[in-house]
Design a protein around this motif. Structure first.
Motif, mmCIF file in Angstrom:
data_model
loop_
_atom_site.group_PDB
_atom_site.id
_atom_site.type_symbol
_atom_site.label_atom_id
_atom_site.label_comp_id
_atom_site.label_asym_id
_atom_site.label_seq_id
_atom_site.Cartn_x
_atom_site.Cartn_y
_atom_site.Cartn_z
ATOM 1 N N ALA A 31 9.814 18.482 -62.274
ATOM 2 C CA ALA A 31 10.218 20.137 -62.757
ATOM 3 C C ALA A 31 10.977 20.781 -61.615
ATOM 4 O O ALA A 31 11.782 21.426 -61.952
ATOM 5 N N GLN A 32 10.561 20.379 -60.384
ATOM 6 C CA GLN A 32 11.342 21.167 -59.187
ATOM 7 C C GLN A 32 12.613 20.642 -59.256
ATOM 8 O O GLN A 32 13.567 21.439 -59.068
ATOM 9 N N ASP A 33 12.861 19.299 -59.462
ATOM 10 C CA ASP A 33 14.228 18.701 -59.392
ATOM 11 C C ASP A 33 14.883 19.445 -60.674
ATOM 12 O O ASP A 33 16.330 19.672 -60.562
ATOM 13 N N GLU A 34 14.429 19.417 -61.655
ATOM 14 C CA GLU A 34 15.106 20.079 -62.940
ATOM 15 C C GLU A 34 15.327 21.684 -62.685
ATOM 16 O O GLU A 34 16.622 22.157 -63.044
ATOM 17 N N VAL A 35 14.874 22.284 -61.735
ATOM 18 C CA VAL A 35 15.025 23.632 -61.353
ATOM 19 C C VAL A 35 16.248 23.659 -60.410
ATOM 20 O O VAL A 35 17.277 24.384 -60.555
ATOM 21 N N GLU A 36 16.297 22.687 -59.778
ATOM 22 C CA GLU A 36 17.408 22.645 -58.771
ATOM 23 C C GLU A 36 18.759 22.322 -59.420
ATOM 24 O O GLU A 36 19.875 22.721 -59.140
ATOM 25 N N ALA A 37 18.659 21.203 -60.445
ATOM 26 C CA ALA A 37 19.944 20.816 -60.942
ATOM 27 C C ALA A 37 20.355 22.014 -61.746
ATOM 28 O O ALA A 37 21.670 22.153 -61.960
ATOM 29 N N ALA A 38 19.549 22.711 -62.478
ATOM 30 C CA ALA A 38 19.829 23.909 -63.507
ATOM 31 C C ALA A 38 20.378 25.011 -62.496
ATOM 32 O O ALA A 38 21.588 25.472 -62.884
ATOM 33 N N TRP A 39 19.971 25.000 -61.652
ATOM 34 C CA TRP A 39 20.526 26.223 -60.579
ATOM 35 C C TRP A 39 22.045 25.855 -59.914
ATOM 36 O O TRP A 39 22.729 26.535 -60.050
ATOM 37 N N GLN A 40 22.205 24.542 -59.879
ATOM 38 C CA GLN A 40 23.585 24.166 -59.120
ATOM 39 C C GLN A 40 24.425 24.039 -60.406
ATOM 40 O O GLN A 40 25.608 24.446 -60.182
ATOM 41 N N ALA A 41 23.917 23.790 -61.609
ATOM 42 C CA ALA A 41 25.008 23.893 -62.757
ATOM 43 C C ALA A 41 25.405 25.285 -62.939
ATOM 44 O O ALA A 41 26.317 25.621 -63.490
ATOM 45 N N TYR A 42 24.552 26.419 -62.999
ATOM 46 C CA TYR A 42 24.981 27.764 -63.198
ATOM 47 C C TYR A 42 25.712 28.100 -61.948
ATOM 48 O O TYR A 42 26.651 28.927 -62.115
ATOM 49 N N GLN A 43 25.743 27.549 -60.748
ATOM 50 C CA GLN A 43 26.605 28.287 -59.831
ATOM 51 C C GLN A 43 27.940 27.685 -60.178
ATOM 52 O O GLN A 43 28.956 28.406 -60.022
ATOM 53 N N ASP A 44 27.716 26.416 -60.570
ATOM 54 C CA ASP A 44 29.355 25.550 -60.885
ATOM 55 C C ASP A 44 29.961 26.506 -61.902
ATOM 56 O O ASP A 44 31.110 27.012 -61.756
#
Length: 264
Positions: free
Chosen positions: A94-107
């Motif tokens: 779940a923590q990896d999913e949060v980091e991936a979602a945040w990176q996609a949002y920034q892009d």
């Protein structure tokens, strides 16, 4: 008469000496019994203690019960450890999913800023013919479908695109359409990041509880293997058992991060 009285008076000092000697012997014996280690009081207490202690059969039965309980607690502790490991793995995912979602949002946010600058410039004028509107509609549908396959748009958003509702207008210029699309993707990713954070928080709490439960069961399993100490003070007459309580330790602050939930 005088002769008999004289004989009696002569024997009185000897009788007194004998009585004094007997009294001294008795006093010495009593003093030795009272003052020597393991005297009468301790001996009585020992006999009471021995009478109160369980018999050999009772001790054997208690040992079997303790061993059976220790085995059951050990099995429960191993299961709790397995559960804690599973919850920890779910929390890390779940923590990896949060980091991936945040990176996609920034892009996507960077794309929105770039397209906002481009849309602010004067757009090239084209002849608005049915063919031009058809090309714009195909462009909108194609870009929206590509975003959906990249999991940037939800099914509801894609349905709105093809239904031309909620602001989706195929007659707009392609630059405006792409800007509107990226903003919709940005909103979708923001919601996905919020949902991922909630799942990560719930997984972290579940992992914390599972680790605490596993630790408690491990301590209980270890304590169950130790024989129960026999209290001698509680069996002595007139002596109350001594209460021993564990010190209350202050709660340690919980740190967030991958090291917050220990691995077994």
């Amino acid at each position: 008469m005088q002769t008999v009285l004289s004989a009696v008076l002569i024997d009185v000092p000897q009788a007194a000496a004998i009585w004094l000697a007997l009294i001294a012997v008795v006093a010495t014996t009593v003093a030795v019994l009272v003052l020597r280690p393991g005297g009468v009081g301790v001996d009585v207490a020992r006999r009471i203690r021995e009478a109160a202690l369980p018999s050999t059969l009772e001790r054997a039965e208690e040992d079997r019960d303790r061993e059976r309980y220790a085995a059951e607690v050990a099995v429960a502790a191993e299961r709790a450890v397995t559960t804690a490991q599973r919850h920890r793995a779910e929390w890390l995912a779940a923590q990896d999913e949060v980091e991936a979602a945040w990176q996609a949002y920034q892009d996507v946010e960077a794309d929105v800023q770039r397209l906002s600058v481009a849309a602010a410039l004067p757009l090239p004028r084209t002849v608005r013919t049915p063919a031009e509107y058809a090309d714009r509609e195909r462009f909108l549908h194609r870009t929206a479908l590509d975003a959906y396959w990249r999991r940037e748009l939800s099914v509801e958003q894609l349905s709105d695109v093809f239904a031309h509702r909620n602001g989706w207008d195929p007659r707009r210029h392609p630059v405006e359409q792409e800007l509107f699309l990226r903003r919709a993707v940005l909103a979708n990713l923001q919601e996905r990041h919020r949902t991922a954070q909630e799942r990560e928080r719930a997984a972290w709490q579940a992992a914390e509880l599972a680790v605490a439960a596993a630790g408690s069961l491990r301590q209980e399993a270890f304590a169950a293997t130790e024989p129960a100490p026999e209290s001698e003070h509680s069996l002595l007459p007139g002596v109350d058992p001594v209460e021993v309580t564990a010190p209350v330790l202050p709660a340690a602050p919980v740190a967030r991060g991958r090291a917050a939930v220990p691995a077994f």
